[in-house]
Structure formats: structure tokens, C-alpha cells
Design a protein around this motif. Structure first.
Motif, PDB file in Angstrom:
ATOM      1  N   ILE A   1      -2.685  -0.225  14.229  1.00  0.00           N
ATOM      2  CA  ILE A   1      -1.609  -1.090  14.732  1.00  0.00           C
ATOM      3  C   ILE A   1      -0.336  -0.846  13.934  1.00  0.00           C
ATOM      4  O   ILE A   1       0.762  -0.746  14.509  1.00  0.00           O
ATOM      5  N   GLU A   2      -0.457  -0.730  12.610  1.00  0.00           N
ATOM      6  CA  GLU A   2       0.715  -0.468  11.771  1.00  0.00           C
ATOM      7  C   GLU A   2       1.392   0.850  12.163  1.00  0.00           C
ATOM      8  O   GLU A   2       2.625   0.934  12.219  1.00  0.00           O
ATOM      9  N   LYS A   3       0.587   1.872  12.459  1.00  0.00           N
ATOM     10  CA  LYS A   3       1.156   3.155  12.901  1.00  0.00           C
ATOM     11  C   LYS A   3       1.864   2.997  14.236  1.00  0.00           C
ATOM     12  O   LYS A   3       2.950   3.540  14.447  1.00  0.00           O
ATOM     13  N   LEU A   4       1.253   2.251  15.153  1.00  0.00           N
ATOM     14  CA  LEU A   4       1.874   2.029  16.460  1.00  0.00           C
ATOM     15  C   LEU A   4       3.182   1.244  16.322  1.00  0.00           C
ATOM     16  O   LEU A   4       4.152   1.519  17.028  1.00  0.00           O
ATOM     17  N   LEU A   5       3.200   0.281  15.415  1.00  0.00           N
ATOM     18  CA  LEU A   5       4.421  -0.505  15.193  1.00  0.00           C
ATOM     19  C   LEU A   5       5.550   0.365  14.648  1.00  0.00           C
ATOM     20  O   LEU A   5       6.727   0.078  14.884  1.00  0.00           O
TER      21      LEU A   5
ATOM     22  N   ILE B   1       7.546   3.212  21.188  1.00  0.00           N
ATOM     23  CA  ILE B   1       6.973   1.960  21.699  1.00  0.00           C
ATOM     24  C   ILE B   1       8.068   0.898  21.753  1.00  0.00           C
ATOM     25  O   ILE B   1       8.774   0.663  20.764  1.00  0.00           O
ATOM     26  N   ASP B   2       8.180   0.266  22.926  1.00  0.00           N
ATOM     27  CA  ASP B   2       9.247  -0.723  23.143  1.00  0.00           C
ATOM     28  C   ASP B   2       8.980  -2.011  22.353  1.00  0.00           C
ATOM     29  O   ASP B   2       7.870  -2.274  21.903  1.00  0.00           O
ATOM     30  N   SER B   3      10.034  -2.813  22.215  1.00  0.00           N
ATOM     31  CA  SER B   3       9.957  -4.018  21.379  1.00  0.00           C
ATOM     32  C   SER B   3       8.994  -5.058  21.957  1.00  0.00           C
ATOM     33  O   SER B   3       8.326  -5.772  21.199  1.00  0.00           O
ATOM     34  N   ALA B   4       8.873  -5.153  23.278  1.00  0.00           N
ATOM     35  CA  ALA B   4       7.927  -6.112  23.871  1.00  0.00           C
ATOM     36  C   ALA B   4       6.490  -5.743  23.502  1.00  0.00           C
ATOM     37  O   ALA B   4       5.689  -6.613  23.137  1.00  0.00           O
TER      38      ALA B   4
ATOM     39  N   ALA C   1      -0.321  -7.038  29.983  1.00  0.00           N
ATOM     40  CA  ALA C   1       0.966  -6.346  29.910  1.00  0.00           C
ATOM     41  C   ALA C   1       0.861  -4.894  30.389  1.00  0.00           C
ATOM     42  O   ALA C   1       1.837  -4.155  30.333  1.00  0.00           O
ATOM     43  N   GLY C   2      -0.337  -4.496  30.831  1.00  0.00           N
ATOM     44  CA  GLY C   2      -0.534  -3.114  31.278  1.00  0.00           C
ATOM     45  C   GLY C   2      -0.580  -2.109  30.139  1.00  0.00           C
ATOM     46  O   GLY C   2      -0.349  -0.922  30.331  1.00  0.00           O
ATOM     47  N   LYS C   3      -0.909  -2.576  28.939  1.00  0.00           N
ATOM     48  CA  LYS C   3      -0.926  -1.714  27.744  1.00  0.00           C
ATOM     49  C   LYS C   3      -2.312  -1.637  27.112  1.00  0.00           C
ATOM     50  O   LYS C   3      -2.449  -1.306  25.937  1.00  0.00           O
TER      51      LYS C   3
ATOM     52  N   LEU D   1       3.519  -7.665  21.130  1.00  0.00           N
ATOM     53  CA  LEU D   1       2.092  -7.832  21.447  1.00  0.00           C
ATOM     54  C   LEU D   1       1.221  -7.270  20.325  1.00  0.00           C
ATOM     55  O   LEU D   1       0.209  -7.870  19.947  1.00  0.00           O
ATOM     56  N   LEU D   2       1.622  -6.123  19.799  1.00  0.00           N
ATOM     57  CA  LEU D   2       0.861  -5.511  18.704  1.00  0.00           C
ATOM     58  C   LEU D   2       0.887  -6.386  17.449  1.00  0.00           C
ATOM     59  O   LEU D   2      -0.106  -6.454  16.718  1.00  0.00           O
TER      60      LEU D   2
END
Length: 175
Positions: free
Chosen positions: A83-87, A92-95, A150-152, A99-100
């Protein structure tokens, strides 16, 4: 070497092999119980996960529950790193990052709950352990549902499912 020493070695070897088979049967037996109680947990996933820990070969049910809870903590900790890497990913958009961040909070709760369950199992407080493991198995699904809406859901679906299954294995062994 005289015959009595050879016989003693052979008997010792036979006992060792038999106890090893009984220990393996214990993992298999516990996984049969787990998958009967929770059809969402795959039997092979259960066996493979528990056997990944070398202590499982000689573990009783209490020790297997602790192993499964430790695997839950390890999975949740690994997912927090993902999750930290994805953040940190600029694509990756702010919305989605919002969620992350919520998922990160859920996974921190998993680590806390599963760690508490380990202490509860060790002290024989199985009711407390079951309650904490229920929370640990629910939180990854909260994340999965949030991302799905959210489709993610492709971002963490494997991690969510694995963590839920590991916590469910521990919970069902405790039960």
C-alpha cells in the motif's frame, strides 16, 4: 555393530517416521476442519500456508492457530508495504490514494488484532482470540469491498483474500 544396536536404530527410525506422519496428518486434519467450517478457505491454501512454517510439523492445534495468526500478521505487514508503494505511485489518482489510506488503516487493525490473538491463544483466552481473529478476517474484506465499489479491486484483491483466509484458518482452529 551388533544386532541389538541395529534393531534399536531401526525401531527409533520407525518411531521417528511415524511421528512425522502423525504431525503431517495434524495439519491436514486441521485444514479439513477449517474448510468444512469455512468453505471460502481452500484446503490446499490452508495446508500449504501452515506447512510453510517448519514448526507446523510437530505442532498441536493451539500451536497451529498461533502459526496461522503469525502468518496473518506477516501478510498484513507485507500488504501495508505494498500500500505504501502504491501511495507513492504518481500514476495513482488522489481518490484511489484516499481509498488506499483507508485500506492502510484496516491493515494496521489486522496487525493489532492478530497480534492480540496470538497473546490470547498463548494465555488460553480462546474467546478473546476468536473475537480478535474475526476482526482480523473482516478488515481485509472491508478494504476489498471499498476498492471493488470504486472499480479498483485489482489493486489488492489477492492480498485481501489471502489475509482473510489466513485469519479464518486461525479463527477456525481456535474454534
Amino acid at each position: 555393530m551388533d544386532t541389538s544396536k541395529v534393531l534399536l536404530i531401526l525401531i527409533s527410525l520407525a518411531i521417528l517416521l511415524q511421528s512425522s506422519e502423525l504431525a503431517d496428518a495434524s495439519v491436514e486434519d486441521e485444514c479439513k476442519i477449517v474448510t468444512a467450517a469455512d468453505p471460502n478457505v481452500d484446503y490446499n491454501f490452508c495446508v500449504t500456508s501452515l506447512r510453510a512454517d517448519p514448526r507446523s510439523g510437530s505442532a498441536d492445534a493451539k500451536e497451529l492457530a498461533i502459526i496461522a495468526a503469525n502468518l496473518t500478521v506477516a501478510n498484513a505487514t507485507s500488504t501495508l508495504s505494498k500500500i505504501e508503494k502504491l501511495l507513492g505511485d504518481s500514476k495513482i489518482d488522489s481518490a484511489t490514494k484516499g481509498l488506499l489510506n483507508q485500506c492502510s488503516s484496516f491493515y494496521k487493525d489486522v496487525v493489532t488484532a492478530a497480534s492480540g490473538a496470538i497473546k490470547a491463544i498463548s494465555s488460553g483466552s480462546m474467546g478473546d482470540a476468536k473475537k480478535q481473529l474475526t476482526e482480523a478476517s473482516d478488515k481485509p474484506q472491508d478494504c476489498d469491498n471499498l476498492l471493488f465499489e470504486a472499480g479498483k479491486n485489482n489493486l489488492l484483491s489477492k492480498e485481501d483474500n489471502d489475509c482473510t483466509n489466513l485469519a479464518s484458518i486461525a479463527q477456525n482452529i481456535v474454534s
